[in-house]
Write an enzyme that holds these catalytic residues in place. Structure first.
Site, PDB file in Angstrom:
ATOM      1  N   LYS A  76     -41.154 -48.540  -5.537  1.00  0.00           N
ATOM      2  CA  LYS A  76     -40.119 -47.538  -5.246  1.00  0.00           C
ATOM      3  C   LYS A  76     -40.418 -46.305  -6.105  1.00  0.00           C
ATOM      4  O   LYS A  76     -40.901 -46.445  -7.253  1.00  0.00           O
ATOM      5  CB  LYS A  76     -38.766 -48.153  -5.627  1.00  0.00           C
ATOM      6  CG  LYS A  76     -37.530 -47.334  -5.281  1.00  0.00           C
ATOM      7  CD  LYS A  76     -36.272 -48.161  -5.639  1.00  0.00           C
ATOM      8  CE  LYS A  76     -35.003 -47.401  -5.292  1.00  0.00           C
ATOM      9  NZ  LYS A  76     -33.795 -48.189  -5.645  1.00  0.00           N
ATOM     10  N   SER A 151     -30.596 -48.228  -1.910  1.00  0.00           N
ATOM     11  CA  SER A 151     -31.487 -47.097  -1.999  1.00  0.00           C
ATOM     12  C   SER A 151     -32.965 -47.468  -1.883  1.00  0.00           C
ATOM     13  O   SER A 151     -33.811 -46.585  -1.725  1.00  0.00           O
ATOM     14  CB  SER A 151     -31.264 -46.347  -3.304  1.00  0.00           C
ATOM     15  OG  SER A 151     -31.435 -47.212  -4.380  1.00  0.00           O
ATOM     16  N   SER A 175     -28.848 -52.059  -4.258  1.00  0.00           N
ATOM     17  CA  SER A 175     -29.986 -51.342  -3.674  1.00  0.00           C
ATOM     18  C   SER A 175     -31.233 -52.139  -3.357  1.00  0.00           C
ATOM     19  O   SER A 175     -32.162 -51.579  -2.780  1.00  0.00           O
ATOM     20  CB  SER A 175     -30.349 -50.152  -4.562  1.00  0.00           C
ATOM     21  OG  SER A 175     -29.318 -49.195  -4.454  1.00  0.00           O
TER      22      SER A 175
END
Lengths: 474, 98
Positions: A76, A151, A175
Site C-alpha cells: 500500500k 482504504s 481498512s
C-alpha cells in the site's frame, strides 16, 4: 493464471522449476493486463528485476533459499519503500522519495520477497473505497462500476485479481478487512503492536495496524510470521512471545466457544448478506463447536468513539505536512504563515481537511474534555466489555461490512454515510484485538466477508481457528 | 454544549489547523462537521464514572535508552532529497522571528 501457495512458489524456485525473474515479469505483466482496475500508483520494474536477478544468482550458487525468495508482492502506498515515490495517494506527497524503509518492508525483503508496485488507497488512509485517492479510484474485481473498498483497496484488488500472491496494507478502522470483504480475499488485521509501524505513514497512532491480503490462511500466516515481532524503532510493538508463528496448531473444535455479536446482526445489515453470514456460521456450528449469540451493548458506541479519537490523532499526525521539510511546498509564499497555509491547503485533499478539522475541534480548548477525553474513557468501557465476553468465548463472529461493494459515487452525498461503512470494523481497532475477514459467499455475484475476532495477543490462536474453518464456510 | 458547528467555528478551527478555506468551503464544512459532531453526541449519554481514559491498548509506556551513536549510512544528500529549499545543507525556511 493463479499464483500457487507461497510455500510452493518458494519450493519451485528452490528446485529450479521457476526463477525470481520469471515471477517478477509475470507480476509486472499482470499489472499491465489489469490496468482497467487501477490498483497501483507506481511500479518498481527496474528495482524488482534487479533484486530478482540477485536472488536467481544466489540460487544458482546454491546459497540458502530465503523464506520468501522470489515472491512478488505489492505494498500500500503508505509504506515507505525505496525505488518508487511514497505518496499515501495524496498530492501533498507527490514525488516524495523515502530516505528509509518501513521495518515490515525490510523484513520482507531480507527474506527475498520483491516489491513490484505501490498500491492505490484513499489518501492518508482516510476512507472506505479509494474514492478519496487524489489520483484515481480502484475498481472492484467483480464489477468495474463498484468500489474495491478502502482504504487498502489497491492492495485487496491486486490479490483478488491474482496480480501478486500477497500484498500488505494497513487497518485503522477496517481498512484491510472491509476491502477484503468487497474483493473476496483474506484480509488480516493483527493485534495492535504485532507489526512495527516504523516507516508506515501514520494515520491514528493508537489504532494503526499493519496486515496482509492473501488467498488463504497458510499464506497469511507465512507472511505475518515474517513481519511480526518486537522492533526497537517502534516501542508500541509487542514482545516476541506474542509473535505470529508459521505453524498451524490443531484445535479440539468441541472445546471452542464462538460468540455471534448480536448487535452486528441488527437492522442495518443487508438481509441477503445476513443469509450468507448465518449460513457460514451454521456450517461452523456443524463442525461441533459451541456457537451462542452474545451481546456487547457498548459496541453501538464504537463508531462514535472512533470518529472522535481517529480524527484527533489524524490532526496531530498530519501537522507534520507543513511544506517545510518535505512534501508539497508553496514556494511563492510571502511569509512563514503563508507557507504553512498555502502548502497545506493546496496539498491536502478534501477528506484530509475534514478529518483534520474534526480532530482540531475535539482537541481544542473547551472541547477536549467533552469529546476527546470522554471518547477515550468510553474506549475503556468498550475494552472492558470485550474482556468480559472473552472470559466465556474464544472468538467472536459476525459480518465484516453491512453490505456488499457499493457503486462508485453512491456514498458521496454525506460523509457520515461513508463512515457508517466502518460500523462493524472499528471496535477491533479501538480494543486492539486481532480480526480477520474471510470469503464467505456472494450476493448477486458480489463478495461477502465473514469477520472473526480474537483476544489481544492471541493472533496465533485466531489463525489456527481460521485454518480449521476456511475450507468449510463458503 | 453546542452541537452546531457555525461558520465562525469553522473559521476558528481552520486557523488552528493551518488551512485556508473558501466561503463555499466554510459553509459546506459547517454542515458536514455539524452532522458528524451531532452523531457523536451519544457519547454524552454514557456513564463513565470510575473509568480512566485509555491511552494505550497494550499497556506499554515510554521506553528510554542512553544516547548512542548509530551509523545509518546516509548522506546529507539522501536525507535532504525531499526538502523544498536547501542551502548549504541547511533546510531553508521563511523568517521565523521578526
Amino acid at each position: 493464471m493463479s499464483w500457487p501457495k507461497i510455500e510452493s512458489i518458494v519450493e519451485s524456485l528452490s528446485s529450479g522449476q521457476t526463477t525470481a525473474t520469471e515471477n517478477v515479469k509475470v507480476a509486472l505483466s499482470n499489472i499491465k493486463k489489469n490496468s482497467q482496475y487501477q490498483t497501483v500508483i507506481s511500479t518498481l520494474d527496474k528495482e524488482a528485476l534487479e533484486r530478482a536477478k540477485l536472488i536467481d544468482l544466489d540460487i544458482l550458487n546454491n546459497k540458502k533459499v530465503a523464506k520468501l525468495a522470489g515472491v512478488p508482492f505489492i505494498a500500500k502506498d503508505n509504506f515507505l519503500v525505496f525505488g518508487a515515490p511514497t505518496t499515501a495517494a495524496s498530492n501533498i506527497l507527490k514525488g516524495f522519495h523515502a530516505p528509509y524503509q518501513a521495518t515490515a518492508i525490510d523484513k520482507l525483503e531480507s527474506e527475498g520477497a520483491i516489491c513490484v508496485a505501490k498500491a492505490n488507497m484513499d489518501a492518508f488512509a482516510h476512507g472506505s473505497s479509494t474514492e478519496n485517492s487524489d489520483f484515481f479510484v480502484t475498481k472492484n474485481p467483480y464489477d468495474l462500476e463498484r468500489v474495491a473498498g478502502g482504504s487498502s483497496g489497491g492492495s485487496a484488488a491486486s490479490v483478488a485479481l491474482d496480480i501478486v500472491p500477497f500484498s500488505v496494507g494497513t487497518d485503522t478502522g477496517g481498512s484491510i478487512r472491509q476491502p477484503a470483504s468487497f474483493c473476496n480475499v483474506v484480509g488480516f488485521k493483527p493485534s495492535y503492536g504485532m507489526v512495527s509501524r516504523s516507516g508506515v505513514i501514520a494515520m491514528g497512532s493508537s489504532l494503526d495496524t499493519i496486515g496482509t491480503f492473501s488467498k488463504n490462511i497458510a499464506d497469511t500466516r507465512y507472511v505475518m510470521s515474517i513481519i511480526s515481532g518486537r522492533d526497537p524503532l517502534d516501542s508500541t510493538t509487542l514482545d516476541d512471545s506474542f509473535k505470529i508463528v508459521n505453524k498451524h496448531q490443531k484445535m479440539t473444535l468441541s472445546k471452542i466457544k464462538i460468540g455471534i455479536i448480536k448487535e452486528y446482526l441488527a437492522d442495518d445489515l443487508n438481509p441477503d448478506v445476513k443469509k450468507v453470514i448465518l449460513s457460514a456460521i451454521n456450517k461452523i456450528k456443524r463442525m461441533g463447536l459451541v456457537v451462542d449469540e452474545v451481546s456487547i451493548p457498548s459496541i453501538d458506541l464504537a463508531l462514535s468513539v472512533y470518529y472522535v479519537l481517529c480524527p484527533a490523532e489524524v490532526a496531530s499526525n498530519l501537522s507534520r505536512y507543513d511544506g517545510q521539510r518535505f512534501g508539497y511546498s508553496y514556494l511563492e509564499a510571502s511569509n512563514l504563515e503563508d507557507s504553512y497555509l498555502k502548502s497545506r491547503t493546496i496539498g491536502f485533499g478534501d477528506e484530509a481537511k475534514t478529518r483534520i478539522m474534526i480532530g482540531s475541534y475535539v482537541l481544542s480548548s473547551g472541547y477536549y474534555d467533552a469529546y476527546y477525553k470522554k471518547a477515550q474513557t468510553v474506549r475503556t468501557k468498550l475494552i472492558n466489555d470485550f474482556n468480559q465476553v472473552f472470559k466465556n468465548y474464544d472468538f467472536l463472529i459476525g459480518p465484516t461490512v453491512p453490505d456488499v461493494a457499493f457503486k462508485i459515487g453512491e456514498k458521496s452525498s454525506s460523509k457520515l454515510e461513508m463512515y457508517l461503512n466502518d460500523i462493524m470494523t472499528v471496535a477491533a481497532n479501538l480494543v486492539g484485538i486481532p480480526a480477520i475477514s474471510l470469503p464467505a459467499g456472494f450476493v448477486n455475484n458480489l463478495p461477502v466477508g465473514l469477520q472473526l475476532m480474537g483476544q489481544i495477543g492471541k493472533d496465533n490462536q485466531l489463525l489456527d481457528f481460521c485454518q480449521e474453518i476456511e475450507e468449510n464456510i463458503c | 454544549m453546542d452541537k452546531k458547528i457555525t461558520e465562525e467555528d469553522v473559521i476558528k478551527i481552520a486557523k488552528l489547523a493551518k488551512l485556508e478555506l473558501t466561503k463555499q468551503e466554510i459553509s459546506r464544512y459547517s454542515m458536514e462537521l455539524t452532522e458528524i459532531i451531532e452523531y457523536v453526541q451519544k457519547l454524552n449519554t454514557v456513564k463513565t464514572t470510575g473509568l480512566d481514559p485509555t491511552v494505550s491498548v497494550n499497556g506499554l509506556c515510554n521506553i528510554s535508552r542512553s544516547d548512542q551513536q548509530i551509523d545509518y549510512h546516509q548522506t546529507p544528500a539522501s536525507l535532504l532529497g525531499n526538502v523544498p529549499r536547501v542551502k548549504d545543507n541547511f533546510i531553508q525556511v521563511k523568517r521565523v522571528i521578526e
